[in-house]
Write an enzyme that holds these catalytic residues in place. Structure first.
Site, PDB file in Angstrom:
ATOM      1  N   GLU A 165       0.927   3.895   1.815  1.00 48.58           N
ATOM      2  CA  GLU A 165       1.416   4.336   3.128  1.00 48.58           C
ATOM      3  C   GLU A 165       2.605   3.502   3.585  1.00 48.58           C
ATOM      4  O   GLU A 165       3.595   4.045   4.084  1.00 48.58           O
ATOM      5  CB  GLU A 165       0.301   4.223   4.184  1.00 48.58           C
ATOM      6  CG  GLU A 165      -0.924   5.044   3.875  1.00 48.58           C
ATOM      7  CD  GLU A 165      -2.008   4.275   3.136  1.00 48.58           C
ATOM      8  OE1 GLU A 165      -3.185   4.561   3.399  1.00 48.58           O
ATOM      9  OE2 GLU A 165      -1.687   3.408   2.308  1.00 48.58           O
TER      10      GLU A 165
ATOM     11  N   CYS B 192      -2.244  -0.233   7.454  1.00 51.32           N
ATOM     12  CA  CYS B 192      -1.485   1.006   7.318  1.00 51.32           C
ATOM     13  C   CYS B 192      -1.553   1.839   8.591  1.00 51.32           C
ATOM     14  O   CYS B 192      -0.552   2.433   9.004  1.00 51.32           O
ATOM     15  CB  CYS B 192      -1.988   1.792   6.114  1.00 51.32           C
ATOM     16  SG  CYS B 192      -1.645   0.930   4.548  1.00 51.32           S
TER      17      CYS B 192
ATOM     18  N   CYS C  80      -6.139   2.011   5.870  1.00 49.15           N
ATOM     19  CA  CYS C  80      -6.755   0.778   6.363  1.00 49.15           C
ATOM     20  C   CYS C  80      -6.100   0.393   7.699  1.00 49.15           C
ATOM     21  O   CYS C  80      -5.172   1.060   8.167  1.00 49.15           O
ATOM     22  CB  CYS C  80      -6.564  -0.343   5.343  1.00 49.15           C
ATOM     23  SG  CYS C  80      -4.844  -0.899   5.172  1.00 49.15           S
TER      24      CYS C  80
ATOM     25  N   HIS D 215       0.855  -1.183   0.000  1.00 50.32           N
ATOM     26  CA  HIS D 215       0.000   0.000   0.000  1.00 50.32           C
ATOM     27  C   HIS D 215       0.894   1.237   0.000  1.00 50.32           C
ATOM     28  O   HIS D 215       2.036   1.202   0.481  1.00 50.32           O
ATOM     29  CB  HIS D 215      -0.898   0.022   1.234  1.00 50.32           C
ATOM     30  CG  HIS D 215      -1.980  -0.997   1.207  1.00 50.32           C
ATOM     31  ND1 HIS D 215      -3.098  -0.910   2.009  1.00 50.32           N
ATOM     32  CD2 HIS D 215      -2.133  -2.133   0.475  1.00 50.32           C
ATOM     33  CE1 HIS D 215      -3.888  -1.939   1.783  1.00 50.32           C
ATOM     34  NE2 HIS D 215      -3.320  -2.706   0.862  1.00 50.32           N
TER      35      HIS D 215
END
Length: 161
Positions: free
Chosen positions: A65, A96, A93, A63
């Site tokens: 992040e 993260c 999420c 992801h």
């Protein structure tokens, strides 16, 4: 619903960093990735940025992040990103949010809320959970329309294939 998100007046600096993240997100969409990007900013400016690379890397943890945090930690030379702000185009999420807490980022600014997986106010609020040893200031809904439109266009184009 009180999501624990800071009330705020428009902050042009936050908007400018989110705009820069939106450019990275658009580049991710061109590569076939879900258009989400994150930028880590310190007192002296940009430290690192990244966009989703889940498809490219075949890694469900890639992801934006996570990738931006990894890059920033390597650049700063410390696992703790004290004095930084993470700007992200979609509410982080749970995975993260956990990485944000562990890296001690004190401030997170995001664009669009994510009602399906958001862990910064939508489904839960990991970043401000009083049971954890680190909590973040959280600002949401910065240029949310731009981010939401980019995500909607991306998923609409996928359905047309």
């Amino acid at each position: 619903m009180n999501r624990g998100i800071q009330d705020r007046s428009v902050n042009t600096e936050d908007e400018e960093w989110i705009r820069r993240a939106l450019i990275l997100a658009a580049e991710a969409a061109e590569r076939g990735e879900i258009p989400v990007a994150a930028i880590v900013v310190g007192p002296d400016g940009l430290i690192a940025g990244a966009a989703n690379s889940v498809e490219e890397l075949g890694d469900p943890t890639a992801h934006a992040e996570i990738l931006a945090i990894r890059k920033a930690v390597a650049i700063v030379g410390d696992k703790r990103l004290l004095g930084t702000t993470l700007y992200v185009t979609l509410e982080p999420c749970a995975m993260c949010a956990g990485a944000i807490v562990l890296s001690r980022i004190p401030r997170v600014v995001f664009s669009a809320f994510d009602p399906k997986t958001g862990a910064c106010g939508s489904l839960r609020n990991v970043l401000q959970d009083s049971r954890l040893n680190h909590r973040c200031e959280v600002v949401g809904d910065v240029l949310a329309r731009e981010s939401s439109n980019m995500l909607k266009e991306f998923f609409t184009s996928l359905r047309q294939l």
